[in-house]
Motif scaffolding. Sequence first.
Motif, PDB file in Angstrom:
ATOM      1  N   LEU A 206       5.589  21.123  10.762  1.00 57.73           N
ATOM      2  CA  LEU A 206       5.320  19.954  11.594  1.00 57.73           C
ATOM      3  C   LEU A 206       5.797  20.161  13.032  1.00 57.73           C
ATOM      4  N   ALA A 207       6.495  21.259  13.281  1.00 59.29           N
ATOM      5  CA  ALA A 207       6.852  21.602  14.653  1.00 59.29           C
ATOM      6  C   ALA A 207       5.634  22.107  15.420  1.00 59.29           C
ATOM      7  N   HIS A 208       4.565  22.445  14.699  1.00 57.01           N
ATOM      8  CA  HIS A 208       3.340  22.939  15.334  1.00 57.01           C
ATOM      9  C   HIS A 208       2.397  21.773  15.597  1.00 57.01           C
ATOM     10  N   SER A 209       1.683  21.835  16.706  1.00 62.16           N
ATOM     11  CA  SER A 209       0.829  20.718  17.117  1.00 62.16           C
ATOM     12  C   SER A 209      -0.267  20.409  16.107  1.00 62.16           C
ATOM     13  N   PHE A 210      -0.784  21.411  15.413  1.00 65.20           N
ATOM     14  CA  PHE A 210      -1.868  21.231  14.452  1.00 65.20           C
ATOM     15  C   PHE A 210      -1.436  20.300  13.317  1.00 65.20           C
ATOM     16  N   ALA A 211      -0.324  20.639  12.655  1.00 59.67           N
ATOM     17  CA  ALA A 211       0.163  19.807  11.549  1.00 59.67           C
ATOM     18  C   ALA A 211       0.639  18.452  12.062  1.00 59.67           C
ATOM     19  N   ARG A 212       1.237  18.432  13.245  1.00 55.48           N
ATOM     20  CA  ARG A 212       1.761  17.185  13.812  1.00 55.48           C
ATOM     21  C   ARG A 212       0.623  16.194  14.050  1.00 55.48           C
ATOM     22  N   LEU A 213      -0.494  16.662  14.600  1.00 57.76           N
ATOM     23  CA  LEU A 213      -1.626  15.787  14.851  1.00 57.76           C
ATOM     24  C   LEU A 213      -2.227  15.294  13.546  1.00 57.76           C
ATOM     25  N   ILE A 214      -2.309  16.177  12.551  1.00 53.22           N
ATOM     26  CA  ILE A 214      -2.825  15.759  11.242  1.00 53.22           C
ATOM     27  C   ILE A 214      -1.922  14.694  10.642  1.00 53.22           C
ATOM     28  N   GLN A 215      -0.607  14.818  10.831  1.00 52.12           N
ATOM     29  CA  GLN A 215       0.311  13.776  10.356  1.00 52.12           C
ATOM     30  C   GLN A 215      -0.061  12.430  10.970  1.00 52.12           C
ATOM     31  N   VAL A 216      -0.329  12.412  12.273  1.00 53.19           N
ATOM     32  CA  VAL A 216      -0.722  11.172  12.941  1.00 53.19           C
ATOM     33  C   VAL A 216      -2.038  10.653  12.369  1.00 53.19           C
ATOM     34  N   VAL A 217      -2.989  11.551  12.123  1.00 54.90           N
ATOM     35  CA  VAL A 217      -4.268  11.152  11.525  1.00 54.90           C
ATOM     36  C   VAL A 217      -4.042  10.492  10.165  1.00 54.90           C
ATOM     37  N   LEU A 218      -3.188  11.089   9.342  1.00 55.54           N
ATOM     38  CA  LEU A 218      -2.948  10.566   7.995  1.00 55.54           C
ATOM     39  C   LEU A 218      -2.285   9.193   8.048  1.00 55.54           C
ATOM     40  N   VAL A 219      -1.322   9.027   8.948  1.00 52.23           N
ATOM     41  CA  VAL A 219      -0.664   7.730   9.088  1.00 52.23           C
ATOM     42  C   VAL A 219      -1.647   6.689   9.614  1.00 52.23           C
ATOM     43  N   GLU A 220      -2.451   7.066  10.587  1.00 57.07           N
ATOM     44  CA  GLU A 220      -3.416   6.134  11.165  1.00 57.07           C
ATOM     45  C   GLU A 220      -4.454   5.685  10.136  1.00 57.07           C
TER      46      GLU A 220
ATOM     47  N   ALA B  96       0.843  -1.197   0.000  1.00 58.63           N
ATOM     48  CA  ALA B  96       0.000   0.000   0.000  1.00 58.63           C
ATOM     49  C   ALA B  96       0.879   1.248   0.000  1.00 58.63           C
ATOM     50  N   VAL B  97       0.561   2.206  -0.858  1.00 54.43           N
ATOM     51  CA  VAL B  97       1.316   3.463  -0.900  1.00 54.43           C
ATOM     52  C   VAL B  97       0.814   4.354   0.235  1.00 54.43           C
ATOM     53  N   VAL B  98       1.723   4.776   1.106  1.00 53.73           N
ATOM     54  CA  VAL B  98       1.336   5.596   2.252  1.00 53.73           C
ATOM     55  C   VAL B  98       1.944   7.000   2.217  1.00 53.73           C
ATOM     56  N   ILE B  99       2.993   7.176   1.428  1.00 52.99           N
ATOM     57  CA  ILE B  99       3.651   8.480   1.317  1.00 52.99           C
ATOM     58  C   ILE B  99       4.060   8.697  -0.127  1.00 52.99           C
ATOM     59  N   SER B 100       4.040   9.955  -0.548  1.00 55.95           N
ATOM     60  CA  SER B 100       4.534  10.308  -1.871  1.00 55.95           C
ATOM     61  C   SER B 100       5.629  11.356  -1.677  1.00 55.95           C
ATOM     62  N   ARG B 101       6.830  11.022  -2.117  1.00 53.61           N
ATOM     63  CA  ARG B 101       7.986  11.897  -1.908  1.00 53.61           C
ATOM     64  C   ARG B 101       8.203  12.807  -3.098  1.00 53.61           C
ATOM     65  N   GLY B 102       8.321  14.095  -2.828  1.00 51.14           N
ATOM     66  CA  GLY B 102       8.670  15.020  -3.891  1.00 51.14           C
ATOM     67  C   GLY B 102      10.132  14.871  -4.248  1.00 51.14           C
ATOM     68  N   ASP B 103      10.405  14.627  -5.524  1.00 47.72           N
ATOM     69  CA  ASP B 103      11.788  14.385  -5.947  1.00 47.72           C
ATOM     70  C   ASP B 103      12.017  15.042  -7.302  1.00 47.72           C
ATOM     71  N   GLY B 104      12.533  16.274  -7.255  1.00 48.11           N
ATOM     72  CA  GLY B 104      12.848  16.983  -8.492  1.00 48.11           C
ATOM     73  C   GLY B 104      11.644  17.215  -9.393  1.00 48.11           C
ATOM     74  N   GLY B 105      10.512  17.511  -8.807  1.00 48.83           N
ATOM     75  CA  GLY B 105       9.316  17.776  -9.589  1.00 48.83           C
ATOM     76  C   GLY B 105       8.429  16.559  -9.779  1.00 48.83           C
TER      77      GLY B 105
END
Length: 604
Positions: free
Chosen positions: A232-246, A32-41
């Motif tokens: 991602l140092a801010h709690s808002f984005a950090r929590l959303i990161q956890v939501v996306l991974v979960e 399953a694809v869980v992340i998409s990495r930006g790599d030179g466009g």
Amino acid sequence: MREYSVPVLVDVPASANCADTVFTRGEQEPDAVVISRGDGGAWVPVTAAAFRDQVAGVAKGLIDAGVRPGDRVALMSRTRYEWTVADYAIWAAGGVGVPIYETSSADQVNWIVSDSGATAVIVETEAHEKVVTRAVAGLPDKPSIWCVDGGAFSRLTAGGADVPEETLKERRTSRSGRDLATIIYTSGTTGRPKGCRLTHDNLLFTARNVATGPLEALFEQDDRAALLFLPLAHSFARLIQVVLVETGTVLAHTPNMKNVAPDLAAFRPTFLLGVPRVFEKVYNAAEQKAAAGGGLKSAIFHRAVATAIAWSKAESSGGAGAGLRLRRALYDRLVYAKLRAATGGRLTAAVSGGSALGERLGHFFRGAGIEVFEGWGLTETSAPSTVNIPGANKIGTVGKPFPGVTIGVAGDGEVLVKGRHVFDGYWNNDEATAEAVDADGWFHTGDVGELDSDGYLRITGRKKELIVTAAGKNVAPGPLEDRIRAHPLVSQAMVVGDDRPYVAALVTLDPEALGQWKNANGRQGASLAELASDPAVVAAVQSAVDEANTLVSKAEQVKKFVILDTDFTEESGHLTPSLKVKRNLVVRDFGKDIDNLYAVDTRA
């Protein structure tokens, strides 16, 4: 006290920790694809198995480097793939993540590293490494420093190659819900930032109840994808990161805010996280582009705006009539479809937090086919406490409590919160914890608000930011500032008036918007100082102030304003990394400008 509660939907097991999902999904859904990495466009897919393996490799390296269970590991970086890998690797090694904004000064880094007792710091760039090295030079116990751009992940993975899988599993499973997951330092509009202790249970309880409850519809579609660009140092984005991974939502990162527009078009997310300033800029850019196209295009755009707002308001009160539906269909082809195409064409929903979006923008975006759901919370509440939901989005409010949360409004209007998402207290600061959480378990947020009969919360200001004029009138600056700032030419607005005869405001101009304005008005060579006193610019800002004044009584209205020849920015020290104005520093640095607003008082 008025209260409103929503029952718990997901009862997270006491044994759960934030690293679990990375490893279970890596085993159960390896392809399953869980992340998409930006790599030179280009965007390179990362499978669940590949993500798990990289997290495991870095985690073993941290173990080999001496990170013990409960050790604090600081992380200083922009929002990028490596942040997410490091975050989960720290958890997998049994450590506690301590985020640091990548724009932080050496003094700020020194405070966070020394106060948290971090034993290691992972930095993104060599420039960050130099800042951290300087910051920790005087500490008795200097932390290890690992530079991502300097090959830290490769060295850590190589160093941990001999760490047995059993050791990693033992470390990872030794952490449970009650254990500390992270210490997030508040932005600190005044004084030293305080470290908020958030447990694994705080984060997982919040993420799973938000994702399975109010925002479930956003994570149900098979091709769900989200672009993160907030720090991602801010709690808002950090929590959303956890939501996306979960939830297994495909996650992509944009390290540079200037790349947000092209990355939106290329990555084509279905879901977006933002703050009001982002949505204001999207709207303002579209408005200015229409204005640059001439009178007809500008007229079409403003009719489209009016139609979108009218359609959204009608949808909130029974549905639009045939004529309004036809007009919306017309402007969908002419305007809204182009706006959606600029975001990649698949974006239909976004979540906004941090400050008030404003009803006008909320209705416009919903009418244009991108519904923005406002939420509210603080770092101390693991980011969100309330959020609007699909099918029941009451624009102008920050929604209802999410499952497992109780909201109360005290007699003085302060908003109080209870729930498993409320933090474990301030790090090394029991006195501040006792002041924030009362004997009945209520967290006192410092925000002032109202609960309506349906349980929707409306935030009206901050207790400490209430202005009391010389006549004794209480004024909440937030709504006025939000409305003034919504004008395309305005970057920031700060309302003043404490112990003064009337309310006034400091206003700064948006450098990006000014570029287009100068081209359209034949003022290409004008400096910022010249534009600050330009009659046309002053008139435009006056219109924004007049619009804001319609929100309040005459005694609360902004009577005078000054346009400054500089902006409030994080670099200038006048904004926090989460874009909140540091009022005390603005008052200190622009005291003469404030005094001049009251130098000749002709207003009784």
